[in-house]
Structures are given as C-alpha cells and as structure tokens.
Design a protein around this motif. Structure first.
Motif, short mmCIF file in Angstrom:
data_model
loop_
_atom_site.label_atom_id
_atom_site.label_comp_id
_atom_site.label_asym_id
_atom_site.label_seq_id
_atom_site.Cartn_x
_atom_site.Cartn_y
_atom_site.Cartn_z
N GLN A 123 -48.70 -19.96 -57.38
CA GLN A 123 -48.75 -18.94 -57.99
C GLN A 123 -47.35 -18.58 -57.55
N THR A 124 -46.48 -18.37 -58.70
CA THR A 124 -44.94 -18.03 -58.58
C THR A 124 -44.66 -16.75 -57.74
N ASN A 125 -45.52 -15.77 -57.86
CA ASN A 125 -45.03 -14.64 -57.08
C ASN A 125 -45.69 -14.55 -55.77
N GLN A 126 -46.54 -15.63 -55.40
CA GLN A 126 -46.99 -15.72 -54.13
C GLN A 126 -46.28 -16.82 -53.25
N GLU A 127 -45.55 -17.82 -54.02
CA GLU A 127 -44.93 -18.99 -53.21
C GLU A 127 -43.85 -18.59 -52.31
N HIS A 128 -43.83 -19.58 -51.45
CA HIS A 128 -42.86 -19.32 -50.35
C HIS A 128 -42.01 -20.45 -50.26
N THR A 129 -40.85 -20.49 -50.76
CA THR A 129 -40.01 -21.78 -50.39
C THR A 129 -38.99 -21.57 -49.29
N ASP A 130 -39.36 -21.00 -48.31
CA ASP A 130 -38.63 -20.80 -47.12
C ASP A 130 -39.14 -21.89 -45.94
N TRP A 131 -39.31 -22.78 -46.35
CA TRP A 131 -39.68 -24.22 -45.34
C TRP A 131 -38.65 -24.25 -44.33
N ARG A 132 -39.08 -24.34 -43.31
CA ARG A 132 -38.27 -24.71 -42.10
C ARG A 132 -38.78 -25.84 -40.98
N LYS A 133 -37.83 -26.64 -40.69
CA LYS A 133 -38.51 -27.90 -39.70
C LYS A 133 -39.26 -27.08 -38.59
#
Length: 192
Positions: A123-133
């Motif tokens: 769901q776009t308004n809940q997604e997190h694209t702040d992935w970090r190693k």
C-alpha cells in the motif's frame, strides 16, 4: 523497525516457501509475462533510473526476481503478525518500483495468492523505501537468499544522493518536480 517483528530467520524460511509456491503456480508464467510487458508503463523519474547505467531491457528480469522476493518477505511478515503496516518492511526504491509492475496484474496475482494461501501486501501510503544495509529486511533477505544484489538494493542514503543528481539533470532538461511537471511547449493547437 518495531521490536515485535518476527525473527528475520523465521520470515526468511516462510518467504522461501511462499516464493517456491508462487513459482510453482500454473499461472506464474503468465504473471511473469504480464509483469514484464508492463515496462512501457514503468516510466518513473525517481525509481529505476537511480540504477547506474540502467537499461530496462536487461534489468527488468532481474528486478522482477527482486520484487517478487520483496513481496514474499512482506507476505511472510504479514502472515506472522497480521499487521499490514508492520508488513511494509523497508525495500529499496528500484525494487519497490518493480513491485508496482507486479501489482498491476491484479487478477493474476490475486488468483495465485489465493491458491498459495497468502496475502500480497503493498500500500503506497504505508510503504517504506528507506532500505539500508544491515536493517531488518536485509537480515531476512540474506537469511533466505544470501546477499541482495547491490545493483538493485541501493542503500537509502545512496539512493537520495542519486536522486539529487537526477533532479539536477531533469531540471536542466526542463523536467520539474522529478518529472511531475515540465516547461516543454509542444506548440499544439487548442480549439477556441
């Protein structure tokens, strides 16, 4: 991330099972074909273009693999928590972009998910694209499939740096707000 997330190795084990079941489904080949044909509609100024020397023709199949893995991880988290928001674990920006192509095949994906017995979470308004190693998603991914390919799993800080470069180049070409506006006048005739 929330301290109540299931252990990454448990999520990894279940995600691998989900992925195997999805790939074994009778409609999986049609799903892959439809998702990869979506490439004409992928035009996004801030998703896959952050990949160095990106080429949609050669990158789309490996990205599909990564997007599918990300969706399976999210499905496993949802299955274990029952919480859609918690299941929106961080994923890399280009991988998230690919998941949109897959979710754009709603009938196929829904039938596959129903036969496999999982829910696909996005769901776009809940997604997190702040992935970090080193984050939760990275640990679960690594436990399931080894190290994610750095070409597609771009750390959040590096992604932001690349987006800054793209923003400058787009604006120099007349594209504003990361492609959401432009100053190009096509000289079209407008009826009175």
């Amino acid at each position: 991330m929330n301290a109540f997330l299931p252990a990454p190795d448990r999520v990894a084990s279940r995600a691998k099972q989900i992925l195997a079941a999805v790939k074994a489904d009778k409609e999986f080949p049609a799903f892959v074909m439809a998702s990869l044909q979506y490439d004409d509609d992928w035009t996004c100024f801030s998703g896959t273009p952050i990949i160095s020397k990106y080429n949609q023709e050669t990158d789309k199949t490996p990205l599909l693999k990564e997007g599918l893995r990300a969706l399976c991880l999210k499905s496993a988290v949802f299955e274990m928590t029952g919480d859609e928001n918690m299941a929106e674990i961080p994923i890399a920006i280009p991988v998230d972009e690919m998941t949109h192509a897959m979710i754009a095949q709603p009938q196929l994906l829904a039938r596959i998910a129903e036969r496999v017995g999982v829910q696909i979470i996005h769901q776009t308004n809940q997604e997190h694209t702040d992935w970090r190693k080193g984050d939760y998603t990275h640990k679960a991914y690594r436990a399931a499939w080894d190290e994610p390919p750095a070409r597609y799993w771009i750390d959040h800080e590096e992604a932001m740096r690349r987006l800054g470069i793209l923003r400058q180049k787009y604006e120099a070409a007349g594209f504003l707000n990361m492609g959401q506006a432009h100053v190009i006048d096509f000289g079209e005739l407008v009826p009175a």
